[in-house]
Motif scaffolding. Structure first.
Motif, short mmCIF file in Angstrom:
data_model
loop_
_atom_site.label_atom_id
_atom_site.label_comp_id
_atom_site.label_asym_id
_atom_site.label_seq_id
_atom_site.Cartn_x
_atom_site.Cartn_y
_atom_site.Cartn_z
N LEU A 1 -1.95 13.50 15.15
CA LEU A 1 -1.72 12.28 15.84
C LEU A 1 -0.43 11.31 16.16
O LEU A 1 -0.62 10.19 16.34
CB LEU A 1 -3.01 11.12 16.35
CG LEU A 1 -4.27 12.24 16.81
CD1 LEU A 1 -5.77 12.12 16.14
CD2 LEU A 1 -4.32 12.80 17.92
N HIS B 1 3.54 -1.45 11.92
CA HIS B 1 2.72 -1.20 11.05
C HIS B 1 1.67 -0.34 11.25
O HIS B 1 1.71 0.58 10.19
CB HIS B 1 1.35 -2.92 11.72
CG HIS B 1 0.53 -3.09 10.56
ND1 HIS B 1 -0.53 -3.96 10.45
CD2 HIS B 1 0.33 -2.25 9.19
CE1 HIS B 1 -1.00 -3.89 9.27
NE2 HIS B 1 -0.68 -2.85 8.65
N LYS B 2 1.03 0.39 12.18
CA LYS B 2 0.78 1.27 12.63
C LYS B 2 0.94 2.67 11.68
O LYS B 2 0.64 3.19 11.11
CB LYS B 2 -0.30 1.90 13.90
CG LYS B 2 -0.67 2.93 14.53
CD LYS B 2 -0.46 3.49 16.03
CE LYS B 2 -0.93 4.44 16.40
NZ LYS B 2 -0.93 4.92 17.19
N SER C 1 0.86 -1.46 0.02
CA SER C 1 -0.21 0.00 -0.50
C SER C 1 1.03 1.21 0.05
O SER C 1 0.49 2.66 -0.85
CB SER C 1 -1.12 -0.32 1.04
OG SER C 1 -1.94 -0.57 1.28
N GLN D 1 -1.43 6.84 4.47
CA GLN D 1 -2.08 7.26 4.06
C GLN D 1 -2.29 9.01 3.74
O GLN D 1 -3.12 9.37 3.36
CB GLN D 1 -3.48 6.89 5.35
CG GLN D 1 -3.98 5.53 5.39
CD GLN D 1 -5.02 5.18 6.30
OE1 GLN D 1 -5.92 6.16 6.53
NE2 GLN D 1 -5.24 4.15 5.93
N SER E 1 0.58 2.27 8.07
CA SER E 1 -0.39 2.56 8.36
C SER E 1 -0.60 4.16 7.75
O SER E 1 -0.85 4.94 7.07
CB SER E 1 -1.74 2.72 8.52
OG SER E 1 -1.70 0.85 8.50
N ILE E 2 -0.16 5.28 8.64
CA ILE E 2 0.00 6.36 8.86
C ILE E 2 0.51 6.79 8.14
O ILE E 2 0.12 8.13 7.18
CB ILE E 2 0.50 7.18 10.06
CG1 ILE E 2 -0.53 6.44 11.53
CG2 ILE E 2 1.14 8.88 10.18
CD1 ILE E 2 0.08 6.85 13.12
N ASP F 1 3.70 -3.77 16.16
CA ASP F 1 2.13 -3.79 16.38
C ASP F 1 2.12 -1.82 15.68
O ASP F 1 1.55 -1.38 14.68
CB ASP F 1 0.94 -3.86 17.01
CG ASP F 1 -0.07 -4.92 16.71
OD1 ASP F 1 0.35 -6.09 15.86
OD2 ASP F 1 -0.24 -5.43 18.45
N GLN F 2 3.14 -1.52 16.42
CA GLN F 2 3.10 0.31 16.39
C GLN F 2 3.29 0.36 14.73
O GLN F 2 3.90 1.39 14.50
CB GLN F 2 4.25 0.31 17.41
CG GLN F 2 3.59 0.18 18.32
CD GLN F 2 2.15 1.75 18.31
OE1 GLN F 2 2.80 2.73 18.17
NE2 GLN F 2 1.04 1.05 19.01
#
Lengths: 691, 691
Positions: free
Chosen positions: A624, A670-671, A574, A678, A674-675, A667-668
């Motif tokens: 954020l 991955h976060k 992505s 996007q 995504s941030i 996980d962070q």
């Protein structure tokens, strides 16, 4: 640059130029019944005006500006600082060469000061507390400026007052890895550490130290980093530009920017202030900077193992780690280092000076040109050379408005690279037959897939930088321009008198820019950029250059992280798609711009494209994205700890996850993937045709 | 409105209109050599087009839209929901009456569903576990629609699955104060509570309950709030609009909006999702809604003290608190209530439908018109009446573009009050000889210092509202328009069939709007507003109306808080100054607008003022103002817990500080005072002349 933090956040000495400040001669032939604004709205930047402007920038004016600005020490909020406020106001309010408007904005800020009548003390004391050695409390005077009673004694701003004693250790640059290495063989609890500048931020050295039980910290400038190894008085200022043995770099020992008691709010009189105990990012232990003459006395007497090769500097001995403490053969044997600091913090009044040249066509659009005004001592280079340039630019605009070994140095948002190149091609490089652009290309370049070999423009990722609030928090497309010494001829990490009592007009006009031609070259380049930003029909920002930078970051991220992430089931597809989308839409907008006859287009169409270009950096803001990092919202240019030059949130998160191996840390990562994905896709959409 | 949360965040069924969609006849007499865009750029809204538009909105079309949209249940992500996606796409992609463009956007969202083959069970069991009573698992059918196998059985979305048993207590509306009162005399640990809808948000009832050790929660609709006290079958649907005894209000039991696993990110396939355990704002204990027929069986058998007067409802007995448990004379004596829920959560595909009418002059400016599409069952009123109106508006735009006891009801950002008044004055109110405006004025009005008596427009402060993401998070100037029953004739807190199996086309066309004239009046008012927003040369937003609202808030804050704050040394003077500054600059901008001949001004000047008006609500956003409250950034209209109608951060902080008396809580009140003061001053500066 103690006030860097505060003044940047409160826009110290910032000058706002509005668009369309000068009358142009460029006109479109339209019928006589056309309203005046039709002509105004399609006017483009006027190259003749740029030439006139460049010719009028005067080295004598630049010299006199600098002389006036640096005649006394002007640390933030002192009488000398107030003098510069008055000087700027006088110049900008001058009826003949002043601006349309100029005024002061007052704030109340939380600053740290040493105690003038009770200087901070660094000494070696024997077990009976007799003082065997005391470090200097002031720099040695070579010129009258150093004897000015307003020269602030060396201190680490925001270091707490305190009285600590302990055995000495040498901790290199005070990075976490440095203390960890020491901690393998030494019990650091209760020790005092001495570190050199560089490698880690000022306050980080102290914050890291406290984690190992170290109770006090000394910081000095190693001649290896600053003086190309030269240590003797006869080789240093006033005989050269190098730092004298007693010179001490002061500085703000705070990680955050903005007033420390009013985060995210303007530091006005009655603004809510957080409790002092809640301040973060400052030294938890007494900390004091010293000169390398004193550092040598301490380091060369240390006991213990030899320090690693890359910890060695240019002091006249082999650096050891410390026993902890001094070697048996030293007169300091069994002695402690005693650090006694008397800094106090107080709420003090501070002012910005603001000036405006109004725009005629789009007065609601702003070009901001700024510089901080306060210095640590006389501050001839930092910051007054920049202020002198700004004043000369505003003098010329308001009215009408040569040495080798130096070159332009610039960092900028990628969107602004092109206008820097355009402007620097139109300015002669002092002491050469080259343009500033060609001279720059000689010293620092890279190969771009779009353009071939071009000057290397840095990214605006500096955590403690003067532009941090603009770029990292506000997302304003920014650039940072200076004339810089040839880094192939010296290893000095910055000009050696930085933040010391030797950064004076004498120093600047003797060693940095005797003919003030570098000042002039910067004034011409910066002023040229300024006029293009203010007057161009279409903003000279290039979104395809932004795309190229994102591709560089992506390519680094894929090389370094893709397989690691894939092993955790996290795909980068992505992100690749988002960067591709950004590149495609940037190319599309670029074609649209090239294929349009904008001078004959509706000004609403031109303004629409200008909105897209102007707001592009803003599209990368995510308030954020970095909840633990005060003031970072730009997901591309926020500072990173990781050394991998790529998307900062992703790089730091992967580095952490690799270290801990914890699922929650992956996980962070991955976060953050995504941030940033996007954010890039969202920014791409702002460049696209309207839906 | 289970999907309200998700769909609002992902812009469910949102239709974006771009500016300047229709050709106008308004032209300025300029010489023939004037470029075309000069005329276009100064064109204003065309009243003739508005009239044509209003005339073409057709009640038969509205009725057929609603019939088609409600023919089957269409809960989010079900086959029925996908049917509405297809229907909307077909309409908006129609070559003759469709829009310029329409498409679907797909997401993957975390939703909660009951188990179709194993319905949730509420029963009374004796100590030997024999079932003495079982609540209904479906609503009683009166029309074929209720027998549709796709009617979802009643459930509390996001309630966990669970199997709990305990003595019953009656806890009024499930507010903290309700449980606190009960807890004074009863040990609530291990009990099951029954509460009625109203007073506290759905999930708050369960979150509060769990704090007292309550293990399960029932929620029912009291006929007092919904049916004007009527309880018998002969008085309720299908004999009237009132809720039948077995009707159950379903709903989303989640406080937050947006997909619960992807806060602040788009819920795409590969987006990072937080662990399910980290979801907040949903019931921690099994929760189930029931009808009032079943609630009566339970409540009227309770033991214990009489409930307070304001806890009594319209069931046929005096409500008691519970022993806990049932009274000795009841056949339920010594029995427990058994709650057995089988809800499951899953990631499911969900789509928005987007449609666009392109603008010609400023295609980069958008007017957004939207509605959510999914329903709990057939959803004739909620949401399909709104969708039917939207489809009729788009049909008429795409082509060319009577009952008493009802009135317009609107909430809006103060900036948009004026355009609502203008539009509603041009529409006839169904069943009256009045305009919608005059009819509205009759039912709900207030006295404005600027205008005298005007219709009362609500503020957009609703926490669980359909507009929350737009207003509270994005700061987009918004309005929420509906036609509403006469509240002087019924106390129903909302139309009684809300979120039940009785909210059908039959219900809507029989009891709510038989002639579809209310639908038509809303379509005319909303469409009129839409055309004015899209086509006006100057946005019909009024900043002095915003100032008036701020003054109302200020006056309330001063009355209620000033002395309390002063007692803690916190002054409200800066806030008063900021509101004064806002009023002054708003008046100045207003005069500038009135005194300008905008049709002959440069379009860049017009666009500058439009920017100021359009971005005014955005100026009140502060992403750090409410760190604990997901999605709240607008410091004026964010939802508040306090009942004092004023600045929400300040009101809630003062209320908390008064409760605890802690210094740190008064500090927070000071902080919120600074935040709202600086936001208002900052917003005022955006209305001011450029510097």
């Amino acid at each position: 640059m103690m006030m860097k933090v505060v003044l940047l956040c409160v826009l110290a000495a910032t000058l706002a130029f509005t668009i369309g400040i000068l009358l142009g001669h460029f006109a479109i032939d339209k019928g006589s019944s056309v309203p005046d604004w039709v002509r105004d709205a399609s006017r483009d930047v006027d190259e003749k005006i740029i030439k006139t402007f460049l010719d009028q920038l005067d080295t004598n004016q630049l010299r006199e500006n600098l002389r006036e600005l640096t005649k006394v020490p002007h640390m933030a909020t002192t009488a000398g600082d107030e003098g510069t406020v008055q000087f700027l106001l006088k110049r900008w309010q001058d009826p003949n060469t002043g601006l349309d408007n100029a005024w002061r904005e007052d704030y109340k800020v939380y600053l740290s000061f040493p105690n003038k009548s009770n200087p901070n003390k660094v000494s070696v004391v024997n077990p009976e507390n007799a003082v065997l050695f005391a470090a200097r409390e002031r720099e040695k005077p070579y010129k009258p400026e150093q004897e000015d009673p307003d020269v602030v004694q060396p201190f680490a701003a925001y270091s707490p007052a305190g009285n600590v004693k302990g055995k000495l250790v040498y901790a290199n640059q005070g990075k976490m890895s440095d203390y960890e290495l020491l901690n393998k063989t030494l019990d650091l609890r209760g020790t005092i550490a001495i570190t050199r500048y560089g490698g880690a931020g000022r306050s980080a050295k102290a914050i890291n130290a406290a984690k190992f039980g170290i109770v006090g910290l000394l910081v000095y400038t190693d001649p290896y980093e600053m003086n190309d190894g030269l240590v003797s008085e006869s080789d240093t200022y006033p005989h050269s530009w190098y730092l004298p043995p007693t010179g001490v770099e002061r500085g703000s020992y705070s990680i955050d920017f903005g007033d420390l008691l009013t985060p995210y709010l303007a530091a006005k009189d009655d603004t809510y202030r957080i409790p002092k105990e809640d301040i973060t990012g400052i030294p938890p232990i007494p900390t004091q900077p010293i000169g390398f003459e004193d550092a040598e006395r301490l380091i060369c007497e240390l006991d213990g193992d030899n320090a690693p090769d890359d910890w060695q500097g240019s002091l006249n001995c082999t650096y050891k780690l410390g026993g902890p403490g001094f070697k048996a053969s030293s007169s300091f044997n069994n002695s402690n280092v005693h650090l006694d600091t008397f800094n106090t913090e107080s709420l003090v009044n501070s002012a910005n000076v603001m000036g405006v040249i109004r725009g005629s066509v789009e007065p609601d659009r702003y070009v901001i040109y700024g510089n901080h005004r306060d210095s640590w001592v006389h501050g001839a280079i930092d910051p007054s050379s920049g202020t002198a340039v700004m004043l000369e630019i505003t003098r010329v605009l308001g009215k009408m408005v040569k040495e080798a070994n130096a070159t332009l140095r610039a960092s900028a948002s990628p969107a602004a690279h092109g206008v820097l190149f355009t402007a620097s091609k139109q300015v002669d490089a002092p002491g050469t037959t080259l343009s500033v652009y060609d001279n720059w290309l000689k010293y620092s370049n890279r190969t771009s897939p779009n353009y071939g070999i071009i000057p290397n423009v840095g990214f605006l990722t500096g955590a403690g930088s003067d532009y941090a609030a603009f770029m990292h928090y506000l997302g304003i497309t920014s650039m940072d321009i200076s004339y810089y010494y040839d880094r192939t001829k010296t290893k000095a990490r910055i000009y050696p008198a930085y933040h010391t009592a030797y950064d004076t007009f004498d120093y600047a006009s003797t060693y940095i820019d005797p003919g003030f031609t570098s000042h002039q070259a910067v004034a011409r380049t910066a002023g040229n950029v300024l006029l293009r930003l203010a007057d161009s029909l279409l903003l000279p920002f290039n979104c395809t250059d932004y795309a190229e930078s994102l591709q560089r970051y992506l390519s680094e991220a894929v090389t370094t992280f893709e397989s690691k992430l894939a092993a955790k089931g996290i795909s980068m597809e992505s992100l690749k798609k988002a960067v591709k989308l950004f590149s495609d839409t940037a190319n599309k907008l670029d074609s649209l711009i090239r294929d349009s006859d904008l001078a004959n287009e509706t000004p609403l169409m031109v303004r629409q494209i200008n909105d897209q270009l102007m707001l592009l950096d803003r599209a990368f803001l995510d308030p954020l994205a970095f909840p633990e990092q005060y003031g970072f919202r730009h997901v591309i240019w926020a500072s990173r700890s990781s050394s991998v030059p790529t998307f900062p949130g992703l790089a730091d998160a992967v580095e952490k996850a690799e270290g801990t191996g914890l699922k929650e840390d992956w996980d962070q990562a991955h976060k953050h993937l995504s941030i940033v994905t996007q954010a890039i896709a969202g920014a791409a959409h702002t460049l696209d045709n309207v839906i």
